[in-house]
Design a protein around this motif. Structure first.
Motif, PDB file in Angstrom:
ATOM      1  N   TYR A 155      47.896  34.135  48.670  1.00  0.00           N
ATOM      2  CA  TYR A 155      49.246  34.502  48.259  1.00  0.00           C
ATOM      3  C   TYR A 155      49.409  34.320  46.746  1.00  0.00           C
ATOM      4  CZ  TYR A 155      54.296  34.568  47.717  1.00  0.00           C
ATOM      5  OH  TYR A 155      55.580  34.865  47.296  1.00  0.00           O
ATOM      6  N   GLY A 156      48.880  33.213  46.228  1.00  0.00           N
ATOM      7  CA  GLY A 156      48.919  33.002  44.789  1.00  0.00           C
ATOM      8  C   GLY A 156      48.167  34.098  44.039  1.00  0.00           C
ATOM      9  N   TYR A 157      47.041  34.500  44.603  1.00  0.00           N
ATOM     10  CA  TYR A 157      46.251  35.558  43.969  1.00  0.00           C
ATOM     11  C   TYR A 157      46.964  36.906  44.083  1.00  0.00           C
ATOM     12  CZ  TYR A 157      42.097  38.003  42.340  1.00  0.00           C
ATOM     13  OH  TYR A 157      41.221  38.758  41.604  1.00  0.00           O
ATOM     14  N   LEU A 158      47.624  37.136  45.206  1.00  0.00           N
ATOM     15  CA  LEU A 158      48.414  38.356  45.380  1.00  0.00           C
ATOM     16  C   LEU A 158      49.464  38.466  44.273  1.00  0.00           C
ATOM     17  CD1 LEU A 158      49.552  40.820  46.943  1.00  0.00           C
ATOM     18  CD2 LEU A 158      50.861  39.186  48.325  1.00  0.00           C
ATOM     19  N   GLN A 159      50.171  37.377  43.989  1.00  0.00           N
ATOM     20  CA  GLN A 159      51.189  37.393  42.947  1.00  0.00           C
ATOM     21  C   GLN A 159      50.569  37.654  41.572  1.00  0.00           C
ATOM     22  OE1 GLN A 159      54.508  37.313  43.074  1.00  0.00           O
ATOM     23  NE2 GLN A 159      54.464  37.316  45.308  1.00  0.00           N
ATOM     24  N   GLN A 160      49.390  37.106  41.344  1.00  0.00           N
ATOM     25  CA  GLN A 160      48.696  37.352  40.074  1.00  0.00           C
ATOM     26  C   GLN A 160      48.272  38.809  39.970  1.00  0.00           C
ATOM     27  OE1 GLN A 160      48.697  35.250  37.747  1.00  0.00           O
ATOM     28  NE2 GLN A 160      47.228  36.005  36.246  1.00  0.00           N
ATOM     29  N   CYS A 161      47.835  39.381  41.083  1.00  0.00           N
ATOM     30  CA  CYS A 161      47.439  40.793  41.108  1.00  0.00           C
ATOM     31  C   CYS A 161      48.636  41.697  40.836  1.00  0.00           C
ATOM     32  CB  CYS A 161      46.814  41.156  42.458  1.00  0.00           C
ATOM     33  SG  CYS A 161      45.196  40.434  42.753  1.00  0.00           S
ATOM     34  N   ASN A 175      39.678  35.736  36.298  1.00  0.00           N
ATOM     35  CA  ASN A 175      39.402  34.302  36.465  1.00  0.00           C
ATOM     36  C   ASN A 175      40.016  33.804  37.766  1.00  0.00           C
ATOM     37  OD1 ASN A 175      38.063  34.145  33.957  1.00  0.00           O
ATOM     38  ND2 ASN A 175      40.039  34.053  32.902  1.00  0.00           N
ATOM     39  N   TYR A 176      39.459  34.283  38.871  1.00  0.00           N
ATOM     40  CA  TYR A 176      39.977  33.929  40.199  1.00  0.00           C
ATOM     41  C   TYR A 176      39.550  32.512  40.575  1.00  0.00           C
ATOM     42  CZ  TYR A 176      35.211  35.501  41.068  1.00  0.00           C
ATOM     43  OH  TYR A 176      33.857  35.670  40.994  1.00  0.00           O
ATOM     44  N   TYR A 183      37.352  35.706  46.476  1.00  0.00           N
ATOM     45  CA  TYR A 183      36.222  36.473  45.941  1.00  0.00           C
ATOM     46  C   TYR A 183      35.906  37.684  46.813  1.00  0.00           C
ATOM     47  CZ  TYR A 183      31.739  37.861  44.096  1.00  0.00           C
ATOM     48  OH  TYR A 183      30.725  38.595  43.553  1.00  0.00           O
ATOM     49  N   TYR A 184      36.108  37.587  48.111  1.00  0.00           N
ATOM     50  CA  TYR A 184      35.848  38.717  49.005  1.00  0.00           C
ATOM     51  C   TYR A 184      36.642  39.945  48.560  1.00  0.00           C
ATOM     52  CZ  TYR A 184      36.385  41.788  53.025  1.00  0.00           C
ATOM     53  OH  TYR A 184      36.448  42.898  53.845  1.00  0.00           O
ATOM     54  N   TYR A 185      37.929  39.758  48.291  1.00  0.00           N
ATOM     55  CA  TYR A 185      38.771  40.885  47.888  1.00  0.00           C
ATOM     56  C   TYR A 185      38.454  41.331  46.462  1.00  0.00           C
ATOM     57  CZ  TYR A 185      41.442  40.021  52.110  1.00  0.00           C
ATOM     58  OH  TYR A 185      41.810  39.863  53.429  1.00  0.00           O
ATOM     59  N   TYR A 186      38.203  40.370  45.575  1.00  0.00           N
ATOM     60  CA  TYR A 186      37.866  40.703  44.192  1.00  0.00           C
ATOM     61  C   TYR A 186      36.570  41.504  44.126  1.00  0.00           C
ATOM     62  CZ  TYR A 186      36.610  40.072  39.286  1.00  0.00           C
ATOM     63  OH  TYR A 186      36.240  40.282  37.972  1.00  0.00           O
ATOM     64  N   ILE A 190      37.161  45.154  42.868  1.00  0.00           N
ATOM     65  CA  ILE A 190      37.020  45.131  41.414  1.00  0.00           C
ATOM     66  C   ILE A 190      35.559  45.075  40.974  1.00  0.00           C
ATOM     67  CG2 ILE A 190      37.685  43.991  39.266  1.00  0.00           C
ATOM     68  CD1 ILE A 190      40.042  45.133  40.865  1.00  0.00           C
ATOM     69  N   ASP A 191      34.852  44.027  41.379  1.00  0.00           N
ATOM     70  CA  ASP A 191      33.490  43.815  40.886  1.00  0.00           C
ATOM     71  C   ASP A 191      32.558  44.974  41.237  1.00  0.00           C
ATOM     72  OD1 ASP A 191      32.658  41.883  39.193  1.00  0.00           O
ATOM     73  OD2 ASP A 191      31.623  40.672  40.700  1.00  0.00           O
ATOM     74  N   THR A 192      32.708  45.501  42.434  1.00  0.00           N
ATOM     75  CA  THR A 192      31.852  46.596  42.885  1.00  0.00           C
ATOM     76  C   THR A 192      31.968  47.818  41.983  1.00  0.00           C
ATOM     77  OG1 THR A 192      32.004  45.837  45.174  1.00  0.00           O
ATOM     78  CG2 THR A 192      31.343  48.123  44.826  1.00  0.00           C
ATOM     79  N   PHE A 193      33.164  48.040  41.425  1.00  0.00           N
ATOM     80  CA  PHE A 193      33.412  49.241  40.621  1.00  0.00           C
ATOM     81  C   PHE A 193      33.543  48.917  39.132  1.00  0.00           C
ATOM     82  CE2 PHE A 193      35.291  49.942  44.841  1.00  0.00           C
ATOM     83  CZ  PHE A 193      34.590  51.079  45.226  1.00  0.00           C
TER      84      PHE A 193
END
Length: 228
Positions: A155-161, A175-176, A183-186, A190-193
């Motif tokens: 949830y914290g990462y969602l708000q940052q996104c 800087n997750y 990391y799974y979602y990042y 993101i990282d893949t592309f």
């Protein structure tokens, strides 16, 4: 410049004094990122579909057109075929777009919820419409769902996104936290592309939005999301 030939920009937006470059979709077409007009550019013509797209963009670099293509209308019955009529004036183009092409589509309620949440949170827009969408989706982005540690991190990462999406600054989410869940979602979005999207703001924004929507779907998964 008013459009008579296709060079990559959306003709409908140009007629309204806006400049939006069309991007490729999963259907091998070009679609406007704003009004979702669809064009099939091949064989020396740019076929303008009567139906609009749904924003299923793919991760490819922006395509440039060395040779401008004349616009043509869709067939009366088969949308993906030309009727053979070449549009030769701005007036004819305007008439075709207004009279024959479908209006811009409504989006998935989750996407509209996100956009309205950003307006309320960052531009002090009135929350009335966001509240309606929140009731429709059962999602309130100001409230953290669940009580597990992983949900708190996500949830914290969602708000940052969401902040990164609004400010179009992908570095805000680089800087997750040291978390497998984050990391799974990042990595997936993101990282893949990374090499592809680093110098393309549209693809960066698309990647962040896709990650936000998937995070929302996971965090609020018990809620039934409506389509309107």
């Amino acid at each position: 410049m008013k459009p008579i030939f296709f060079e990559g920009h959306c003709p409908s937006c140009l007629l309204n004094n806006k400049s939006n470059y069309m991007r490729e979709t999963a259907h091998n077409e070009f679609e406007c990122v704003s009004c979702h007009l669809r064009i099939y550019a091949a064989h020396g013509i740019a076929l303008i579909f009567k139906s609009r797209g749904s924003g299923q963009f793919i991760f490819t670099p922006k395509k440039t057109f060395d040779i401008p293509l004349p616009y043509t209308q869709s067939d009366l019955v088969f949308d993906s075929y030309t009727n053979g009529i070449i549009i030769q004036s701005v007036q004819s183009l305007q008439q075709y777009l207004v009279c024959d092409v479908a209006p811009a589509p409504r989006f998935n309620a989750m996407e509209r919820l996100l956009e309205n949440y950003i307006e309320v949170k960052f531009t002090n827009a009135l929350p009335k419409y966001y509240q309606v969408l929140s009731e429709i989706t059962g999602i309130n982005l100001d409230q953290q769902p669940g009580h597990q540690t992983q949900d708190t991190l996500l949830y914290g990462y969602l708000q940052q996104c969401i902040k990164a999406y609004h400010y179009m600054d992908i570095q805000m989410i680089d800087n997750y936290p040291d978390s497998d869940e984050v990391y799974y979602y990042y990595d997936k979005h993101i990282d893949t592309f990374r090499e592809l999207i680093d110098n393309d703001h549209f693809l960066q924004q698309l990647a962040i939005k896709n990650m936000i929507l998937e995070l929302m779907e996971y965090l609020y998964q018990e809620q039934e999301v409506a389509y309107i």
